[in-house]
Scaffold this active site. Structure first.
Site, mmCIF file in Angstrom:
data_model
loop_
_atom_site.group_PDB
_atom_site.id
_atom_site.type_symbol
_atom_site.label_atom_id
_atom_site.label_comp_id
_atom_site.label_asym_id
_atom_site.label_seq_id
_atom_site.Cartn_x
_atom_site.Cartn_y
_atom_site.Cartn_z
ATOM 1 N N SER A 281 -114.216 -60.006 -42.245
ATOM 2 C CA SER A 281 -113.016 -60.455 -41.529
ATOM 3 C C SER A 281 -112.308 -59.287 -40.847
ATOM 4 O O SER A 281 -112.340 -58.148 -41.336
ATOM 5 C CB SER A 281 -112.059 -61.077 -42.544
ATOM 6 O OG SER A 281 -110.765 -61.170 -42.004
ATOM 7 N N GLU B 89 -109.331 -58.931 -41.024
ATOM 8 C CA GLU B 89 -108.290 -58.524 -41.990
ATOM 9 C C GLU B 89 -108.687 -57.217 -42.690
ATOM 10 O O GLU B 89 -107.839 -56.545 -43.278
ATOM 11 C CB GLU B 89 -108.073 -59.613 -43.033
ATOM 12 C CG GLU B 89 -107.185 -60.747 -42.570
ATOM 13 C CD GLU B 89 -105.727 -60.347 -42.372
ATOM 14 O OE1 GLU B 89 -105.136 -59.774 -43.293
ATOM 15 O OE2 GLU B 89 -105.191 -60.602 -41.291
ATOM 16 N N TYR C 208 -106.460 -60.482 -49.994
ATOM 17 C CA TYR C 208 -107.577 -61.106 -49.272
ATOM 18 C C TYR C 208 -108.382 -60.038 -48.511
ATOM 19 O O TYR C 208 -109.615 -59.980 -48.604
ATOM 20 C CB TYR C 208 -107.046 -62.162 -48.288
ATOM 21 C CG TYR C 208 -108.100 -62.661 -47.338
ATOM 22 C CD1 TYR C 208 -108.995 -63.659 -47.708
ATOM 23 C CD2 TYR C 208 -108.229 -62.108 -46.058
ATOM 24 C CE1 TYR C 208 -109.988 -64.096 -46.832
ATOM 25 C CE2 TYR C 208 -109.213 -62.537 -45.188
ATOM 26 C CZ TYR C 208 -110.089 -63.537 -45.572
ATOM 27 O OH TYR C 208 -111.075 -63.951 -44.708
#
Ligand code: G4F
Length: 333
Positions: A127, A129, A151
């Site tokens: 991701s 992220e 996460y």
């Protein structure tokens, strides 16, 4: 006929990927939780139309024996590991279960494949992220990671595990570093769907306003349908490698609102309210990816524009409310 195993098939990406692989003639298998099998009417809404053609296996990402059991009884050419606790805000509320599911689940999948089917090609859903507090703009494969949420940390661990299995055991293991990707199948808690579904409701007179957090956060939003094609292409290459998948365009949450409300014939400003409780303890302020490598090596190109994505999402949300596809004049406040 190639046989693929998908984890997370009931989610947005899993459902588009299952469709894509079926259209290419694959035999598609999927791991689903036992509890989902017991409640297909609610749990399988995104894959209802392909369910007859997908072989489902009950297993839990929290249980190595259950994964081992499935992998020991079926041979797979490719495994797409998409299942995860994927809502960033929730990872602040319960970092422990996010870590357990996302890190151990990935490790269990890799360990079972190494033990039983080391030639099966493995895709890990990394991701953007992972870039978090970004070190450079735009972010590319060589950009270092600085995750800003449990996460993001769990995805960095999954990325490292995937690379380690590739380097230590010679397995074909790759990670896609996917930037935000949305669609009419997106969960309602993510900001894009929250905006498009609420704009449609406001237009229909079914909601008075839309409460959001940080309107200035910037994201690189693409369409999930485009992004699952990149996942597939990564597993067709002669050598395993990791790729950024992004549009290269960044927009603020505010711009997304502006466009989605315009789609229903409204100005967003009187309807959008900010609730500071929806801010995150640590925000990722700016994400924009450089997908040059995916374009050049995989021959991947996105088909949807930012505007096209929002139009499709809003229209589907209006349709779900039984509203007209092309909205009439705005409702007066
Ligand atoms: O839609 P979001 O919740 O997605 P986020 O956090 O960017 O994560 C998504 O994309 C990642 C890829 O970069 C995936 F790995 C991840 O699994 C997920 O799919 O939030 C987007 C932005 C954030 O900056 C958030 O602070 O929107 C901002 N935002 C503002 N108001 C809001 C809200 N987000 C949500 N969910 N709800 C709000 O009310």
């Amino acid at each position: 006929m190639k046989r693929a195993l998908i984890t997370g098939v009931t989610g947005q990406d899993g459902s588009y990927l299952a469709e894509h692989l079926l259209s290419l003639g694959y035999e598609v298998h999927a791991l689903v939780r036992r509890v989902a099998l017991e409640d297909p009417a609610h749990r399988f809404t995104r894959i209802r139309h392909v369910m007859e053609r997908v072989t489902l296996h009950a297993a839990s990402l929290e249980s190595y024996p259950s994964i081992f059991h499935v992998v020991s009884r079926n041979e797979f050419d490719e495994c797409y590991h998409l299942a995860a606790q994927s809502f960033v805000a929730e990872s602040f509320a319960d970092g422990f279960s996010t870590m357990n599911t996302n890190i151990n689940g990935t490790h269990y999948m890799l360990a079972a494949l190494r033990e039983l089917q080391p030639r099966c090609r493995f895709y890990f859903a990394g991701s953007s992220e992972m870039f978090g507090k970004v070190r450079e703009v735009p972010q590319r494969e060589t950009t270092s990671f600085h995750p800003r949420s449990p996460y993001g940390i769990s995805k960095v661990a999954g990325f490292d595990l995937t690379r380690n299995y590739r380097e230590a055991y010679g397995m074909f293991c790759v990670s896609g570093m996917l930037f935000n990707h949305e669609s009419p199948r997106r969960g309602y808690e993510f900001v894009t769907r929250k905006i498009t579904s609420t704009a449609a409701k406001i237009r229909a007179g079914l909601a008075p306003e839309l409460w959001l957090g940080n309107l200035d956060a910037k994201r690189d939003w693409g369409h999930a349908k485009d992004y699952v094609r990149a996942m597939y292409l990564m597993l067709q290459q002669p050598e395993p490698d990791d790729y950024v998948v992004a549009t290269g365009e960044t927009h603020t949450v505010r711009e997304f609102c502006e466009r989605a409300f315009a789609e229903v014939g409204l100005d967003y400003q009187p309807y959008v309210r900010v609730d500071e409780r929806l801010y995150r303890p640590a925000e990722v302020d700016l994400l924009v990816g450089d997908a040059t490598k995916a374009r050049e090596v995989l021959g991947w190109e996105p088909e949807y524009s930012f505007e096209g994505l929002i139009t499709e999402m809003v229209r589907e949300d209006l349709k779900a409310l039984g509203g007209a596809e092309t909205p009439a004049a705005p409702r007066a406040l």
